[in-house]
Design a protein around this motif. Structure first.
Motif, PDB file in Angstrom:
ATOM      1  N   LEU B  30     -39.681  33.011 -15.863  1.00 48.79           N
ATOM      2  CA  LEU B  30     -38.671  33.860 -15.229  1.00 48.79           C
ATOM      3  C   LEU B  30     -39.343  34.712 -14.162  1.00 48.79           C
ATOM      4  CD1 LEU B  30     -35.821  35.142 -15.124  1.00 48.79           C
ATOM      5  CD2 LEU B  30     -36.524  36.642 -16.949  1.00 48.79           C
ATOM      6  N   VAL B  31     -38.830  34.617 -12.947  1.00 37.61           N
ATOM      7  CA  VAL B  31     -39.339  35.453 -11.864  1.00 37.61           C
ATOM      8  C   VAL B  31     -38.336  36.573 -11.663  1.00 37.61           C
ATOM      9  CG1 VAL B  31     -40.125  35.496  -9.476  1.00 37.61           C
ATOM     10  CG2 VAL B  31     -40.306  33.393 -10.795  1.00 37.61           C
ATOM     11  N   GLU B  32     -38.792  37.814 -11.731  1.00 38.85           N
ATOM     12  CA  GLU B  32     -37.901  38.945 -11.512  1.00 38.85           C
ATOM     13  C   GLU B  32     -38.327  39.685 -10.262  1.00 38.85           C
ATOM     14  OE1 GLU B  32     -36.323  40.259 -15.927  1.00 38.85           O
ATOM     15  OE2 GLU B  32     -37.765  41.491 -14.882  1.00 38.85           O
ATOM     16  N   ASP B  33     -37.405  39.851  -9.347  1.00 36.92           N
ATOM     17  CA  ASP B  33     -37.766  40.580  -8.131  1.00 36.92           C
ATOM     18  C   ASP B  33     -36.764  41.685  -7.877  1.00 36.92           C
ATOM     19  OD1 ASP B  33     -35.525  39.313  -7.241  1.00 36.92           O
ATOM     20  OD2 ASP B  33     -36.442  38.382  -5.512  1.00 36.92           O
ATOM     21  N   CYS B  34     -36.887  42.341  -6.746  1.00 35.92           N
ATOM     22  CA  CYS B  34     -35.940  43.396  -6.420  1.00 35.92           C
ATOM     23  C   CYS B  34     -35.692  43.369  -4.910  1.00 35.92           C
ATOM     24  CB  CYS B  34     -36.467  44.747  -6.876  1.00 35.92           C
ATOM     25  SG  CYS B  34     -38.126  45.065  -6.367  1.00 35.92           S
ATOM     26  N   VAL B  35     -34.790  44.190  -4.460  1.00 34.95           N
ATOM     27  CA  VAL B  35     -34.376  44.131  -3.062  1.00 34.95           C
ATOM     28  C   VAL B  35     -35.562  44.360  -2.125  1.00 34.95           C
ATOM     29  CG1 VAL B  35     -32.979  45.284  -1.327  1.00 34.95           C
ATOM     30  CG2 VAL B  35     -32.045  44.875  -3.561  1.00 34.95           C
ATOM     31  N   GLU B  36     -36.413  45.314  -2.482  1.00 33.10           N
ATOM     32  CA  GLU B  36     -37.510  45.671  -1.583  1.00 33.10           C
ATOM     33  C   GLU B  36     -38.487  44.526  -1.409  1.00 33.10           C
ATOM     34  OE1 GLU B  36     -36.697  47.457  -4.228  1.00 33.10           O
ATOM     35  OE2 GLU B  36     -35.994  49.401  -3.518  1.00 33.10           O
ATOM     36  N   THR B  37     -38.698  43.760  -2.463  1.00 30.32           N
ATOM     37  CA  THR B  37     -39.683  42.696  -2.409  1.00 30.32           C
ATOM     38  C   THR B  37     -39.053  41.434  -2.965  1.00 30.32           C
ATOM     39  OG1 THR B  37     -41.201  44.426  -3.066  1.00 30.32           O
ATOM     40  CG2 THR B  37     -42.089  42.220  -2.906  1.00 30.32           C
ATOM     41  N   SER B  38     -38.885  40.454  -2.105  1.00 30.75           N
ATOM     42  CA  SER B  38     -38.239  39.237  -2.567  1.00 30.75           C
ATOM     43  C   SER B  38     -39.246  38.348  -3.290  1.00 30.75           C
ATOM     44  CB  SER B  38     -37.660  38.499  -1.370  1.00 30.75           C
ATOM     45  OG  SER B  38     -37.385  37.187  -1.759  1.00 30.75           O
ATOM     46  N   GLY B  39     -38.774  37.717  -4.356  1.00 29.99           N
ATOM     47  CA  GLY B  39     -39.674  36.880  -5.140  1.00 29.99           C
ATOM     48  C   GLY B  39     -39.542  35.407  -4.829  1.00 29.99           C
ATOM     49  N   GLU B 208     -42.935  43.170  -7.431  1.00 32.44           N
ATOM     50  CA  GLU B 208     -42.547  44.548  -7.155  1.00 32.44           C
ATOM     51  C   GLU B 208     -43.210  45.036  -5.880  1.00 32.44           C
ATOM     52  OE1 GLU B 208     -42.513  46.286 -11.669  1.00 32.44           O
ATOM     53  OE2 GLU B 208     -44.320  45.539 -10.772  1.00 32.44           O
ATOM     54  N   PRO B 209     -42.602  46.006  -5.240  1.00 32.72           N
ATOM     55  CA  PRO B 209     -43.293  46.629  -4.114  1.00 32.72           C
ATOM     56  C   PRO B 209     -44.426  47.499  -4.645  1.00 32.72           C
ATOM     57  CG  PRO B 209     -41.244  47.775  -4.561  1.00 32.72           C
ATOM     58  CD  PRO B 209     -41.279  46.583  -5.476  1.00 32.72           C
ATOM     59  N   LEU B 210     -45.323  47.879  -3.767  1.00 36.44           N
ATOM     60  CA  LEU B 210     -46.385  48.779  -4.196  1.00 36.44           C
ATOM     61  C   LEU B 210     -45.784  50.138  -4.525  1.00 36.44           C
ATOM     62  CD1 LEU B 210     -49.332  48.168  -1.760  1.00 36.44           C
ATOM     63  CD2 LEU B 210     -49.047  47.404  -4.101  1.00 36.44           C
ATOM     64  N   ALA B 211     -46.359  50.778  -5.529  1.00 36.19           N
ATOM     65  CA  ALA B 211     -45.841  52.091  -5.911  1.00 36.19           C
ATOM     66  C   ALA B 211     -46.053  53.092  -4.788  1.00 36.19           C
ATOM     67  CB  ALA B 211     -46.544  52.564  -7.174  1.00 36.19           C
ATOM     68  N   THR B 212     -47.054  52.824  -3.964  1.00 33.49           N
ATOM     69  CA  THR B 212     -47.378  53.761  -2.889  1.00 33.49           C
ATOM     70  C   THR B 212     -46.573  53.516  -1.620  1.00 33.49           C
ATOM     71  OG1 THR B 212     -49.183  52.273  -2.418  1.00 33.49           O
ATOM     72  CG2 THR B 212     -49.703  54.282  -3.616  1.00 33.49           C
ATOM     73  N   GLY B 213     -45.701  52.529  -1.643  1.00 30.47           N
ATOM     74  CA  GLY B 213     -44.863  52.291  -0.472  1.00 30.47           C
ATOM     75  C   GLY B 213     -45.331  51.100   0.343  1.00 30.47           C
ATOM     76  N   LEU B 214     -44.750  50.964   1.507  1.00 30.13           N
ATOM     77  CA  LEU B 214     -45.051  49.797   2.344  1.00 30.13           C
ATOM     78  C   LEU B 214     -46.455  49.863   2.920  1.00 30.13           C
ATOM     79  CD1 LEU B 214     -41.828  49.163   4.410  1.00 30.13           C
ATOM     80  CD2 LEU B 214     -42.927  47.631   2.783  1.00 30.13           C
ATOM     81  N   ALA B 215     -47.056  48.690   3.044  1.00 31.10           N
ATOM     82  CA  ALA B 215     -48.362  48.635   3.684  1.00 31.10           C
ATOM     83  C   ALA B 215     -48.397  47.398   4.551  1.00 31.10           C
ATOM     84  CB  ALA B 215     -49.463  48.580   2.636  1.00 31.10           C
ATOM     85  N   ALA B 216     -49.229  47.446   5.591  1.00 30.25           N
ATOM     86  CA  ALA B 216     -49.237  46.333   6.536  1.00 30.25           C
ATOM     87  C   ALA B 216     -49.853  45.081   5.935  1.00 30.25           C
ATOM     88  CB  ALA B 216     -49.997  46.757   7.787  1.00 30.25           C
ATOM     89  N   ASP B 217     -50.917  45.231   5.180  1.00 34.86           N
ATOM     90  CA  ASP B 217     -51.606  44.029   4.724  1.00 34.86           C
ATOM     91  C   ASP B 217     -51.416  43.742   3.234  1.00 34.86           C
ATOM     92  OD1 ASP B 217     -52.936  46.265   4.153  1.00 34.86           O
ATOM     93  OD2 ASP B 217     -54.867  45.676   4.989  1.00 34.86           O
ATOM     94  N   VAL B 218     -50.641  44.534   2.554  1.00 27.99           N
ATOM     95  CA  VAL B 218     -50.272  44.212   1.175  1.00 27.99           C
ATOM     96  C   VAL B 218     -48.752  44.244   1.099  1.00 27.99           C
ATOM     97  CG1 VAL B 218     -50.510  44.806  -1.234  1.00 27.99           C
ATOM     98  CG2 VAL B 218     -52.354  45.338   0.326  1.00 27.99           C
ATOM     99  N   HIS B 219     -48.162  43.143   0.671  1.00 28.53           N
ATOM    100  CA  HIS B 219     -46.699  43.117   0.659  1.00 28.53           C
ATOM    101  C   HIS B 219     -46.097  43.491  -0.686  1.00 28.53           C
ATOM    102  CE1 HIS B 219     -46.669  40.324   4.388  1.00 28.53           C
ATOM    103  NE2 HIS B 219     -46.862  41.578   4.683  1.00 28.53           N
TER     104      HIS B 219
END
Lengths: 395, 261
Positions: B30-39, B208-219
């Protein structure tokens, strides 16, 4: 303790009493209820096979696993499924619970492999929605094993309501337990009453697995009221709800992975309740139980947020702290009670302090008491007195 | 070992051991994703990995609820896998549920909806495979939340269908890979559907997105929970893995937190 759980089921019921029932419940935080279920299942099977238990036969109602899974499980544990003396039957509600496959077979000349598993050990139920039918097939299977006489059989339901949302499957154990005066259970018809009579004489024990977070609280508690033993599988460390996914919960996840604790509540007939706790962990061989150890307590402490300061006390420090008699406590040693008021000079207090500490060290050895040793830092520090230190200020 | 570079996701899923049967055989993923980060990139990766030439027996039955065939073809082609060719080879079966969204419609109001028919189609497809390929079949569902829409909001029917898909895993040894969105259930007090699916799952992949928010080289980050007991030569593998990813045009980079500057 897991043993006493199995023993309760093994010993069965007395004449005219309800059969002992066991609820095994878990949550997604610690989804290992099925391991506990299979443990109880195989224990009880070996009791039955060795004729140590009251029941002579075993009916497994399989909703979430295929019958071959159970036969494999029992074979792996070294239990003879195909013994000459027929003792086990599996009611297969897994393979085709709604009769879709049946339609498939009817519609074309398609050879269906799904029924090859249904050997002499299992029979397929094609309409789980019909609770009455389901219930009477459990009875039939059980009677097929032990006959109409005085012998009894045990029933295991592998998961309640798995996949059949709102289909009232949770009423099945209620019905098996035959407890008509519980809330929300249909009025029993007359024919059912007859079944009930024969039922209560023939079921020796019953147990089921419940994923408690899938149900309303009402359902869970009705089922818990029915059971004489409730075993709930809990994570070692509880996560706060709404903290899914962050790093802290990842470490918690790792701690809770493959292990947990089992809280078992025994209800005696006279109403006495006993609660016991046991740890378990799961490996390739299955589940193994341990007593909840102090190791877990340590793990709990190491989960405190990491800071530069030492927030923890060592065991010795903890004992010492407990021994300290605080100034406001009555010291009651027969000597005049002296409370340091800070009025004596530094040198004087020092000599006295060394004196009293040597005296005290003897005393601590004897009585094991702690004490507060306090030196005034310097003369700058104002004596601890009733005088107002700000007396000279003109406000 | 072959020259194909293994990535962290493959390792976490146990795909690094070239075992027979296929490591995911009989498993539910089962792959679980969310709006911020598509799986959905996980699905693309698994598509490509499953159809790779190293494992010629694998077949995929793809139930597409959210995107069309050409969408997947375009994406997976960039990863180096030709879906059209695979379809012609009989290794990739695409069930376009978009066109017949609301499978109920055709069946009319006969009650059960279109899911029994869909199930029968799937079972026939698997049954028609050569004998030794049957346990190498993979059923992929690209959006479970849209199944609910297709069933006119009746979760019961979706759950029934999922149960029957699950019986295929134990009967034939198929694997079942599904994608679901976690956050659409977050407001519910008791997200029964999601929990029910999680109870069934052997391998849970959280995107999941990073807890610290968006980053350029880590999605974002992936957490893989492998609940199944793997019997790989007694080695107790780490069953929980957590790593970061970066989705690129023709692939995905996986790396442990902190190893990329």
């Amino acid at each position: 303790m897991a043993e006493s759980m199995c023993r309760t089921l093994r010993d069965g019921s007395l004449e005219g009493e309800q059969a002992p029932a066991l609820t095994i419940k878990d949550t997604t935080a610690s989804p290992f209820g099925f391991h506990v279920f299979s443990h109880v299942l195989s224990q009880l099977s070996s009791f039955i096979l060795a004729s140590k238990s009251q029941s002579r036969g075993f009916v497994i109602v399989a909703f979430s696993r295929s019958p071959s899974f159970y036969t494999d499980l029992l074979k792996r544990r070294g239990i003879d499924v195909n013994s000459s003396h027929k003792w086990i039957q599996i009611l297969d509600c897994y393979t085709d619970p709604l009769g879709w496959k049946d339609q498939l077979m009817g519609s074309g000349n398609f050879t269906d492999v799904s029924y090859e598993a249904s050997s002499s050990l299992s029979s397929v139920c094609k309409d789980v929605k019909d609770l009455d039918k389901l219930y009477s097939s459990i009875l039939e299977l059980g009677k097929g094993l032990v006959g109409q006489g005085k012998d009894r059989f045990s029933v295991a339901i592998d998961s309640i309501l798995s996949f059949f949302l709102g289909r009232d499957l949770w009423k099945l154990p209620v019905r098996c337990q035959c407890f008509p005066n519980k809330p929300d259970v249909d009025r029993f018809s007359q024919s059912e009453g007859i079944i009930r009579d024969s039922m209560s004489k023939q079921i020796s024990s019953i147990f089921w697995l419940l994923h408690s977070d899938l149900h309303e609280v009402k359902v869970t508690s009705v089922l818990e009221y029915l059971s004489s033993v409730v075993a709930s599988v809990e994570p070692l460390h509880q996560t706060a709800i709404g903290h899914r996914g962050d790093l802290e919960s990842l470490s918690l996840l790792k701690h809770n992975f493959g292990k947990g604790k089992l809280q078992v509540r025994f209800k005696r007939r006279n109403g006495r309740v006993r609660v016991m706790m046991e740890g378990f962990h799961i490996d390739q061989l299955g589940i193994s139980f341990t007593s909840v150890s102090s190791e877990d307590v340590l793990v709990n402490q190491s989960l405190l947020p990491k800071v530069q300061f030492n927030l923890e006390l060592s065991e010795k420090e903890r004992i010492d702290r407990a021994k300290v008699v605080l100034p406001f406590e009555h010291q009651g040693t027969g000597k005049p009670i002296q409370i340091y008021d800070g009025r004596r000079s530094l040198t004087e207090s020092k000599t006295e302090a060394t004196l009293s500490s040597s005296e005290n060290s003897q005393r601590t050895e004897n009585s094991g008491e702690g004490e507060i040793i306090y030196f005034r830092d310097s003369d700058d520090e104002m004596p601890d007195s009733d005088e107002d230190p700000d007396d000279d200020l003109d406000i | 070992m072959e020259n194909r570079a293994l990535n962290l996701l493959d390792e976490a899923l146990g795909l690094d051991h070239q075992t027979d049967p296929w490591p995911l055989c009989g498993k539910v993923v089962l792959v679980e994703d969310c709006v911020e980060t598509s799986g959905c990139f996980v699905l693309h990766q698994l598509l490509k990995r499953t159809l790779s030439p190293q494992s010629p027996n694998n077949t995929i039955i793809f139930l597409a609820f959210s995107h069309s065939f050409s969408h997947y073809d375009r994406i997976v082609r960039k990863l180096g896998c030709n879906l059209v060719a695979q379809r012609e080879n009989g290794r990739f079966f695409f069930f376009d549920m978009l066109k017949q969204l609301c499978p109920d419609e055709k069946e009319g109001k006969t009650g059960k909806g279109g899911f029994p028919a869909l199930y029968r189609k799937m079972q026939k497809t698997i049954g028609a495979l050569p004998e030794n390929n049957q346990n190498h079949a993979t059923i992929m569902i690209d959006d479970m939340s849209l199944m609910e829409v297709a069933a006119h909001g009746s979760l019961e029917h979706v759950l029934d269908f999922m149960h029957y898909c699950h019986t295929l895993t134990s009967e034939f040894g198929c694997s079942l890979i599904t994608l679901n969105h976690e956050d659409i259930y977050s407001s519910m007090e008791r997200p029964t559907f999601m929990l029910q699916m999680e109870y069934l799952t052997d391998v849970l992949i959280k995107v999941e997105p990073l807890a610290t928010g968006l980053a350029a080289d880590v999605h974002g980050q992936l957490t893989v929970l492998n609940r199944g007991i793997c019997k790989v030569k007694g080695s107790s593998k780490n069953k929980i893995s957590n790593f970061h990813f970066k989705v690129k045009e023709n692939g995905v980079d996986y790396f442990y937190p902190g190893t990329r500057t």
